[in-house]
Motif scaffolding. Structure first.
Motif, mmCIF file in Angstrom:
data_model
loop_
_atom_site.group_PDB
_atom_site.id
_atom_site.type_symbol
_atom_site.label_atom_id
_atom_site.label_comp_id
_atom_site.label_asym_id
_atom_site.label_seq_id
_atom_site.Cartn_x
_atom_site.Cartn_y
_atom_site.Cartn_z
ATOM 1 N N TRP A 1 -4.489 -15.613 5.130
ATOM 2 C CA TRP A 1 -5.388 -14.625 4.298
ATOM 3 C C TRP A 1 -6.669 -14.743 4.656
ATOM 4 C CZ3 TRP A 1 -8.726 -16.708 0.628
ATOM 5 C CH2 TRP A 1 -8.927 -17.883 0.681
ATOM 6 N N ARG B 1 0.891 -7.994 -2.361
ATOM 7 C CA ARG B 1 -0.119 -7.504 -1.091
ATOM 8 C C ARG B 1 -1.263 -6.642 -1.451
ATOM 9 N NH1 ARG B 1 2.348 -4.984 4.132
ATOM 10 N NH2 ARG B 1 2.094 -3.381 2.814
ATOM 11 N N ILE C 1 -4.350 -9.897 3.606
ATOM 12 C CA ILE C 1 -3.178 -10.754 4.061
ATOM 13 C C ILE C 1 -2.953 -10.308 5.626
ATOM 14 C CG2 ILE C 1 -0.673 -11.310 3.814
ATOM 15 C CD1 ILE C 1 -2.618 -11.867 1.488
#
Length: 507
Positions: free
Chosen positions: A505, A486, A496
């Motif tokens: 996303w 992430r 994200i």
RNA sequence: GGUCCUGUGGCCGAGUGGUUAGGCUCAGCUCUGCAAAAGCUGCUACUCCAGUUCGAACCUGGACGGGACCUCCA
């Protein structure tokens, strides 16, 4: 047909719009003078009229939208003896043909209009292409006794006109005030009255753009072009004439006088004017030197130095104005403009623009969510009522500010339905999609900015693969790996979002 | 100097004589391994003074502040 109310500068109040020949509507907007780049302030006006054009089309009118390009006749210090044609001056300074100047800046103009998703008008006539019409109209005004020739110049006789007409009907100014408050200017001797304005100017020997006329070689005055072209394409009296508010006291006032002087009829039923754009509370204008260009604001507007559309000023910039912390997308700027009503001044600032950008993203994210929300057998929300409110907002003098407030109600419903807190039937979900299509995309002219090209499609697949791996890591409680994924995606510019139905996303 | 517009919460910005504008920011909560996102809740304003009114941020008058036009400007 929706009952549309618009603010008429002539009456200083809103009135219901009645077309002369429904469903046809004639709309004329004063376009740019192409002697330099269009700035953000110009863009606001064209954006506002783009919304009006789009809405008129949406509610069923067949609109002929004429927006001229001024390529001759627009004077600097119009009344002064030193007055010089703006385009001619640029041509002299840059040692180019006047038409080269116009050509160069019209590329840039069209590019900016297209970035803002502003629809092209039905007709985009140029002043230089209508010299004959302007000469004819000038001659007719002379024949009617409202203009006189003096040493190769033709002037409109404002005093004579005022005996039978209210010259200041649009500006709300009376003649005495205007006469008393006009400053002393050069070149007044040959005019009968100090408010008289030029319909035709005699060309000095060094003047490049010149045409033959009954009064000798010369060129048309600025105001006559709009009268001649609107008359030619929309008729002696047409529905709506628009422009910036700063055109009211001179340009539009003179257009009315010219048309009455020529045809005996007022040219327009509804005069619509947009307010100015300010920067730090001060009007943005070329003469004050505080203008800035779309290219200074936009991200990704990279014009090569040798591109035909790159004016020298545009090529250097690319979203780097000192006042703004970051570049903004054209759609975010368009949305920002629509958050303020067109008749209010709009103040540009870094903070306000960033706030709008976030709001715009939320609006667009909700549209993506809308594609996947589940349908129920009953609805807990009044979607039809919202649609009606959206129309009511637009019918009330194109109140995009209120429209946007209604649309954020839609956003709320979409998100809470997505969270299973409210329910919508399939019919209501479809209606929400229609509302987005009509109001967000068709009328406000906004568009989703991620391109659907091949790289985007591939990127989407790649990121989903990465997200799958991250999901497996999360399931195995390998949080150091999932956070690493992430964080690294984040630093690459990919955000994200973990939802109930998995991760998504965006850039 | 003349004409006209305007003054809204931390920021931007609609609006109407009596009812939540909206966006952004901030705080708390829900959700979540954490975070983000999303949702909920809170911060509830209308430059000042006087008047009209049962009631005014919204109407009237005045003061102060900001702006536009009167010269090219979208």
């Amino acid at each position: 047909m929706q009952p549309l109310f618009l603010y008429n500068t002539l009456l200083r109040k809103k009135e219901e719009f009645k077309a002369i020949n429904p469903p046809f509507v004639g709309l004329y907007v004063c376009g740019p003078t192409l002697y330099s780049d269009v700035h953000i302030g110009n863009c606001r006006t064209f954006t506002s009229f783009d919304i009006m054009y789009r809405y008129l089309l949406h509610i069923g009118y067949k609109v002929r939208y004429v927006r001229n390009i001024t390529d001759v006749g627009h004077m600097e210090n119009e009344d002064a003896a030193t007055g010089e044609d703006r385009i001619g001056k640029q041509a002299r300074l840059k040692q180019l043909e006047p038409m080269e100047i116009v050509q160069r800046y019209s590329f840039g103009f069209r590019e900016v209009m297209s970035l803002f998703n502003i629809l092209p008008p039905s007709i985009e006539p140029t002043a230089s292409g209508h010299i004959i019409e302007q000469i004819e109209m000038t001659q007719k005004i002379i024949d009617q006794g409202y203009a006189y020739e003096k040493d190769g110049n033709v002037y409109f006789d404002v005093e004579k006109f005022s005996k039978t007409n209210n010259y200041g009907i649009l500006s709300g100014r009376n003649l005495e005030d205007q006469l008393n408050n006009t400053r002393d200017l050069d070149g007044q001797e040959e005019k009968k009255g100090r408010l008289d304005f030029a319909l035709w100017k005699k060309a000095k020997p060094e003047h490049i753009m010149r045409w033959n006329s009954p009064w000798g070689e010369g060129f048309p005055g600025w105001h006559i072009e709009c009268s001649a072209m609107s008359k030619k394409y929309l008729g002696e009296t047409f529905d709506i004439h628009g422009g910036g508010m700063d055109l009211i006291p001179t340009h539009h006032t003179n257009e009315i006088a010219q048309n009455i002087g020529c045809c005996g009829a007022a040219p327009v039923n509804y005069w619509v004017h947009t307010n100015m754009l300010t920067l730090n509370g001060q009007k943005m204008s070329r003469s004050l030197g505080n203008v800035f260009l779309p290219a200074e604001l936009f991200s990704g507007m990279k014009l090569a130095e040798d591109s035909p559309s790159a004016t020298p000023s545009q090529a250097k910039l690319n979203g780097k104005h000192p006042l703004f912390e970051k570049a903004f997308s054209p759609m975010a700027v368009r949305f920002f403009m629509m958050q303020t009503h067109y008749r209010s001044t709009l103040d540009f600032s870094n903070e306000a623009l960033q706030a709008s950008e976030k709001g715009f993203e939320r609006l667009m994210e909700a549209y993506k969510t809308l594609q996947t929300i589940p349908a129920s057998t009953t609805s807990s929300e009044d979607v039809k009522g919202i649609e009606a409110k959206c129309y009511a907002a637009m019918n009330d003098d194109f109140n995009t500010s209120v429209l946007i407030a209604e649309l954020f109600d839609v956003v709320k419903i979409i998100n809470s339905t997505n969270d299973r807190k409210t329910q919508l039937t399939q019919a209501d979900i479809d209606l929400l999609k229609t509302i987005y299509q009509h109001f967000v995309f068709d009328i406000m002219g906004l568009k989703i900015e991620t391109e659907n090209d091949k790289t985007t499609v591939v990127l989407d697949k790649v990121i989903h693969l990465v997200l799958d791996i991250r999901n497996d890591a999360k399931t195995n409680k390998n949080f150091s790996l999932s956070d690493k994924i992430r964080d690294n995606l984040n630093s690459a510019g990919v955000t994200i979002k973990d939802g109930k139905e998995g991760s998504s996303w965006k850039i």
